[in-house]
Design a protein around this motif. Sequence first.
Motif, PDB file in Angstrom:
ATOM      1  N   ALA A   8      -3.987   2.994  14.935  1.00  0.00           N
ATOM      2  CA  ALA A   8      -3.561   2.661  16.453  1.00  0.00           C
ATOM      3  C   ALA A   8      -4.857   2.875  17.505  1.00  0.00           C
ATOM      4  CB  ALA A   8      -2.259   3.088  17.034  1.00  0.00           C
ATOM      5  N   GLU A   9      -5.631   3.995  16.779  1.00  0.00           N
ATOM      6  CA  GLU A   9      -6.691   4.361  18.053  1.00  0.00           C
ATOM      7  C   GLU A   9      -7.976   3.881  17.422  1.00  0.00           C
ATOM      8  OE1 GLU A   9      -6.734   8.774  17.870  1.00  0.00           O
ATOM      9  OE2 GLU A   9      -4.603   8.744  17.779  1.00  0.00           O
ATOM     10  N   VAL A  10      -8.207   3.484  16.170  1.00  0.00           N
ATOM     11  CA  VAL A  10      -9.509   3.221  15.650  1.00  0.00           C
ATOM     12  C   VAL A  10      -9.274   2.124  14.592  1.00  0.00           C
ATOM     13  CG1 VAL A  10     -11.377   4.116  14.176  1.00  0.00           C
ATOM     14  CG2 VAL A  10     -10.270   5.693  15.576  1.00  0.00           C
ATOM     15  N   PRO A  11     -10.219   0.998  14.794  1.00  0.00           N
ATOM     16  CA  PRO A  11     -10.208  -0.116  13.959  1.00  0.00           C
ATOM     17  C   PRO A  11     -10.565   0.442  12.728  1.00  0.00           C
ATOM     18  CG  PRO A  11     -11.542  -0.600  15.832  1.00  0.00           C
ATOM     19  CD  PRO A  11     -11.138   0.876  16.149  1.00  0.00           C
ATOM     20  N   LEU A  12      -9.596   0.189  11.465  1.00  0.00           N
ATOM     21  CA  LEU A  12     -10.084   1.011  10.213  1.00  0.00           C
ATOM     22  C   LEU A  12      -9.235   0.130   9.442  1.00  0.00           C
ATOM     23  CD1 LEU A  12      -7.308   2.752   8.855  1.00  0.00           C
ATOM     24  CD2 LEU A  12      -7.919   4.227  10.747  1.00  0.00           C
ATOM     25  N   VAL A  13      -9.874   0.335   7.982  1.00  0.00           N
ATOM     26  CA  VAL A  13      -9.346  -0.119   6.746  1.00  0.00           C
ATOM     27  C   VAL A  13      -9.169   0.859   5.818  1.00  0.00           C
ATOM     28  CG1 VAL A  13      -9.571  -1.737   4.897  1.00  0.00           C
ATOM     29  CG2 VAL A  13     -10.019  -2.592   7.071  1.00  0.00           C
ATOM     30  N   ALA A  14      -8.089   1.000   5.202  1.00  0.00           N
ATOM     31  CA  ALA A  14      -7.873   1.998   3.910  1.00  0.00           C
ATOM     32  C   ALA A  14      -8.071   1.392   2.538  1.00  0.00           C
ATOM     33  CB  ALA A  14      -6.582   2.846   3.986  1.00  0.00           C
ATOM     34  N   ILE A  15      -8.967   2.052   1.799  1.00  0.00           N
ATOM     35  CA  ILE A  15      -8.667   1.715   0.423  1.00  0.00           C
ATOM     36  C   ILE A  15      -8.000   2.556  -0.540  1.00  0.00           C
ATOM     37  CG2 ILE A  15     -10.572   1.359  -1.699  1.00  0.00           C
ATOM     38  CD1 ILE A  15     -12.808   0.851   0.286  1.00  0.00           C
ATOM     39  N   ASN A  16      -7.307   1.913  -1.406  1.00  0.00           N
ATOM     40  CA  ASN A  16      -6.280   2.775  -2.368  1.00  0.00           C
ATOM     41  C   ASN A  16      -5.411   3.448  -1.738  1.00  0.00           C
ATOM     42  OD1 ASN A  16      -6.506   2.236  -5.158  1.00  0.00           O
ATOM     43  ND2 ASN A  16      -7.393   3.982  -5.676  1.00  0.00           N
ATOM     44  N   ARG A  17      -4.798   2.978  -0.693  1.00  0.00           N
ATOM     45  CA  ARG A  17      -3.786   3.392  -0.009  1.00  0.00           C
ATOM     46  C   ARG A  17      -3.040   2.317   0.684  1.00  0.00           C
ATOM     47  NH1 ARG A  17      -3.528   8.380   2.657  1.00  0.00           N
ATOM     48  NH2 ARG A  17      -1.506   8.548   3.698  1.00  0.00           N
ATOM     49  N   GLN A  18      -1.503   2.428   0.685  1.00  0.00           N
ATOM     50  CA  GLN A  18      -0.616   1.595   1.305  1.00  0.00           C
ATOM     51  C   GLN A  18       0.272   1.999   2.383  1.00  0.00           C
ATOM     52  OE1 GLN A  18       1.073  -0.110  -2.619  1.00  0.00           O
ATOM     53  NE2 GLN A  18       0.305  -2.153  -1.951  1.00  0.00           N
ATOM     54  N   THR A  19       0.039   1.973   3.551  1.00  0.00           N
ATOM     55  CA  THR A  19       0.745   2.750   4.482  1.00  0.00           C
ATOM     56  C   THR A  19       1.038   1.715   5.655  1.00  0.00           C
ATOM     57  OG1 THR A  19      -0.518   4.821   4.325  1.00  0.00           O
ATOM     58  CG2 THR A  19       0.583   4.423   6.420  1.00  0.00           C
ATOM     59  N   ARG A  20       2.443   1.414   6.087  1.00  0.00           N
ATOM     60  CA  ARG A  20       2.767   0.485   6.975  1.00  0.00           C
ATOM     61  C   ARG A  20       2.050   0.457   8.124  1.00  0.00           C
ATOM     62  NH1 ARG A  20       7.579  -2.067   7.306  1.00  0.00           N
ATOM     63  NH2 ARG A  20       8.614  -0.976   5.643  1.00  0.00           N
ATOM     64  N   GLY A  21       1.621  -0.502   8.924  1.00  0.00           N
ATOM     65  CA  GLY A  21       0.738  -0.654   9.918  1.00  0.00           C
ATOM     66  C   GLY A  21      -0.640  -0.402   9.948  1.00  0.00           C
ATOM     67  N   VAL A  22      -1.284  -0.154   8.552  1.00  0.00           N
ATOM     68  CA  VAL A  22      -2.604   0.037   8.518  1.00  0.00           C
ATOM     69  C   VAL A  22      -3.163  -0.917   7.355  1.00  0.00           C
ATOM     70  CG1 VAL A  22      -4.190   1.615   7.292  1.00  0.00           C
ATOM     71  CG2 VAL A  22      -2.262   2.609   8.649  1.00  0.00           C
ATOM     72  N   ALA A  23      -4.136  -1.616   7.865  1.00  0.00           N
ATOM     73  CA  ALA A  23      -4.899  -2.685   6.992  1.00  0.00           C
ATOM     74  C   ALA A  23      -5.321  -1.774   5.552  1.00  0.00           C
ATOM     75  CB  ALA A  23      -5.991  -3.190   7.745  1.00  0.00           C
ATOM     76  N   SER A  24      -5.203  -2.536   4.725  1.00  0.00           N
ATOM     77  CA  SER A  24      -5.565  -1.727   3.168  1.00  0.00           C
ATOM     78  C   SER A  24      -5.942  -2.649   2.219  1.00  0.00           C
ATOM     79  CB  SER A  24      -4.343  -1.161   2.919  1.00  0.00           C
ATOM     80  OG  SER A  24      -3.418  -1.941   2.570  1.00  0.00           O
ATOM     81  N   VAL A  29      -3.855  -8.097  15.161  1.00  0.00           N
ATOM     82  CA  VAL A  29      -3.619  -9.094  14.017  1.00  0.00           C
ATOM     83  C   VAL A  29      -3.143  -8.367  12.874  1.00  0.00           C
ATOM     84  CG1 VAL A  29      -4.504 -10.988  13.080  1.00  0.00           C
ATOM     85  CG2 VAL A  29      -6.020  -9.832  14.420  1.00  0.00           C
ATOM     86  N   ALA A  30      -3.655  -8.057  12.460  1.00  0.00           N
ATOM     87  CA  ALA A  30      -4.381  -7.698  11.271  1.00  0.00           C
ATOM     88  C   ALA A  30      -3.754  -6.635  10.706  1.00  0.00           C
ATOM     89  CB  ALA A  30      -5.617  -7.829  11.240  1.00  0.00           C
ATOM     90  N   ARG A  31      -2.478  -6.554  10.184  1.00  0.00           N
ATOM     91  CA  ARG A  31      -2.121  -5.550   9.376  1.00  0.00           C
ATOM     92  C   ARG A  31      -2.317  -6.065   7.964  1.00  0.00           C
ATOM     93  NH1 ARG A  31      -3.615  -2.172  13.333  1.00  0.00           N
ATOM     94  NH2 ARG A  31      -2.260  -1.894  14.738  1.00  0.00           N
ATOM     95  N   HIS A  32      -3.484  -6.538   7.616  1.00  0.00           N
ATOM     96  CA  HIS A  32      -3.438  -7.246   6.384  1.00  0.00           C
ATOM     97  C   HIS A  32      -3.490  -6.134   5.113  1.00  0.00           C
ATOM     98  CE1 HIS A  32      -4.570 -11.075   8.146  1.00  0.00           C
ATOM     99  NE2 HIS A  32      -5.736 -10.600   8.827  1.00  0.00           N
ATOM    100  N   ALA A  33      -3.031  -6.600   4.010  1.00  0.00           N
ATOM    101  CA  ALA A  33      -3.089  -5.729   2.867  1.00  0.00           C
ATOM    102  C   ALA A  33      -3.717  -6.799   1.784  1.00  0.00           C
ATOM    103  CB  ALA A  33      -1.756  -5.151   2.497  1.00  0.00           C
ATOM    104  N   THR A  34      -4.630  -6.207   0.972  1.00  0.00           N
ATOM    105  CA  THR A  34      -5.056  -6.988  -0.071  1.00  0.00           C
ATOM    106  C   THR A  34      -4.717  -6.099  -1.493  1.00  0.00           C
ATOM    107  OG1 THR A  34      -6.477  -8.262   1.239  1.00  0.00           O
ATOM    108  CG2 THR A  34      -7.121  -8.031  -1.114  1.00  0.00           C
ATOM    109  N   THR A  35      -4.205  -6.673  -2.624  1.00  0.00           N
ATOM    110  CA  THR A  35      -4.036  -5.981  -3.784  1.00  0.00           C
ATOM    111  C   THR A  35      -5.139  -6.476  -4.877  1.00  0.00           C
ATOM    112  OG1 THR A  35      -1.843  -5.403  -3.246  1.00  0.00           O
ATOM    113  CG2 THR A  35      -2.561  -5.274  -5.590  1.00  0.00           C
ATOM    114  N   LEU A  36      -5.972  -5.769  -5.288  1.00  0.00           N
ATOM    115  CA  LEU A  36      -7.119  -6.078  -6.477  1.00  0.00           C
ATOM    116  C   LEU A  36      -6.318  -5.738  -7.726  1.00  0.00           C
ATOM    117  CD1 LEU A  36     -10.171  -4.969  -4.849  1.00  0.00           C
ATOM    118  CD2 LEU A  36      -9.042  -7.248  -4.787  1.00  0.00           C
ATOM    119  N   PRO A  37      -6.218  -6.682  -8.858  1.00  0.00           N
ATOM    120  CA  PRO A  37      -5.595  -6.199 -10.025  1.00  0.00           C
ATOM    121  C   PRO A  37      -6.697  -5.366 -10.938  1.00  0.00           C
ATOM    122  CG  PRO A  37      -6.755  -8.367 -10.139  1.00  0.00           C
ATOM    123  CD  PRO A  37      -6.661  -7.899  -8.733  1.00  0.00           C
ATOM    124  N   THR A  38      -5.953  -4.595 -11.719  1.00  0.00           N
ATOM    125  CA  THR A  38      -6.776  -3.674 -12.834  1.00  0.00           C
ATOM    126  C   THR A  38      -6.252  -4.133 -14.152  1.00  0.00           C
ATOM    127  OG1 THR A  38      -5.196  -1.729 -12.646  1.00  0.00           O
ATOM    128  CG2 THR A  38      -7.057  -1.854 -11.046  1.00  0.00           C
TER     129      THR A  38
END
Length: 354
Positions: free
Chosen positions: A146-162, A317-326
């Motif tokens: 909510a303070e800093v524009p960010l994207v998390a990798i390998n993490r799924q947290t509500r309200g956080v683009a990932s 906008v953008a609480r986007h979440a993208t999942t990449l297959p393994t």
Amino acid sequence: MDSSSTSRNDRPATLADVAARSGVATSTASRALSNPGRVNAVTRERIERAARELDYVPNSQARALTSGRTRAIAVLVSDVTNPFYFGIIRGTQHQLKAAGYTQLLVDTEESDELEDGMLHKLRRSFDGAILAASRLTDRRLTALAAEVPLVAINRQTRGVASVFIDTPSAIEQAVGHLASLGHTRIAYAAGPDTSWPNAGRWRAMLRAGDRYGIDVQRVGPFAPRKYAGAAAADAILHSGVTACVAFNDLLAIGMLARFRERGVDVPGDISIVGCDDIFGADFCNPPLTTLTAPIEQAGRTAVSMLLSRLDDGLTPVARHATTLPTHLTVRDSTGPAPGDDAGRTAPTKGNPTP
């Protein structure tokens, strides 16, 4: 003549001058002049009036400050020496370079406190952040987003683009693979308790164990580094299982070395599966069966998501979440389960460490 007029005669007015005259922080003055909608009307009008009175005209550097755009993105990784992050760093750097941004690389050393502290210490130096395998709690990560524009990798947290690398699905593939080889007792060599993917992989192990009727145990936690493999291997041997899934490839590679020291045949006595398919996983002795992940793609995708948000003017906008297959890549470290005496303590050579 007041002090502000004197200041203007001596030098051009700065953003700090505008902030001082308005009685607000420099960051507030910056937001009011670059993104008026983010500051309440009364405060914004006071700042704009001060800017007019001071004849404030941003130069090129000031424009960057008032727009909030440094053209730099912070990329935080938990351990810069871990080959898993090489792909992420390469992916983020290539994508940022193409977009005209600079990458600020930060090694958080597996520490949530260091991660949080560095984000705040460097905040004025970057436009947004990419957190690879963040060690922050869900609550703290949500607040930070909510303070800093960010994207998390390998993490799924509500309200956080990932960008989520779906290793849990491949974990289930790995357990199915081991079940097909006749293994009925499997262990998970866990990573750090602060690792969000670690918890997800363990849950996937439990689900797969139920599906295939397999006894699943957990040993650890262990540091996600090669040196921790010796302790993990000893714990696995003590558990009496015939196969193991390791938190990551570095841990698995360290385990292979320890098994070799103790005269344990892989996969004759025990099978082992790693995770990430880092560079060198196929050069091990034996080559490591592991979960293959699109690591560089994750870095590129995270950058695209973050820059898209920044270009939208930091709107939520953008609480986007993208999942990449393994997927599971089968090599020589897994094989058929040993006979009925598989639960024995494996043979040793030399003077093993208990």
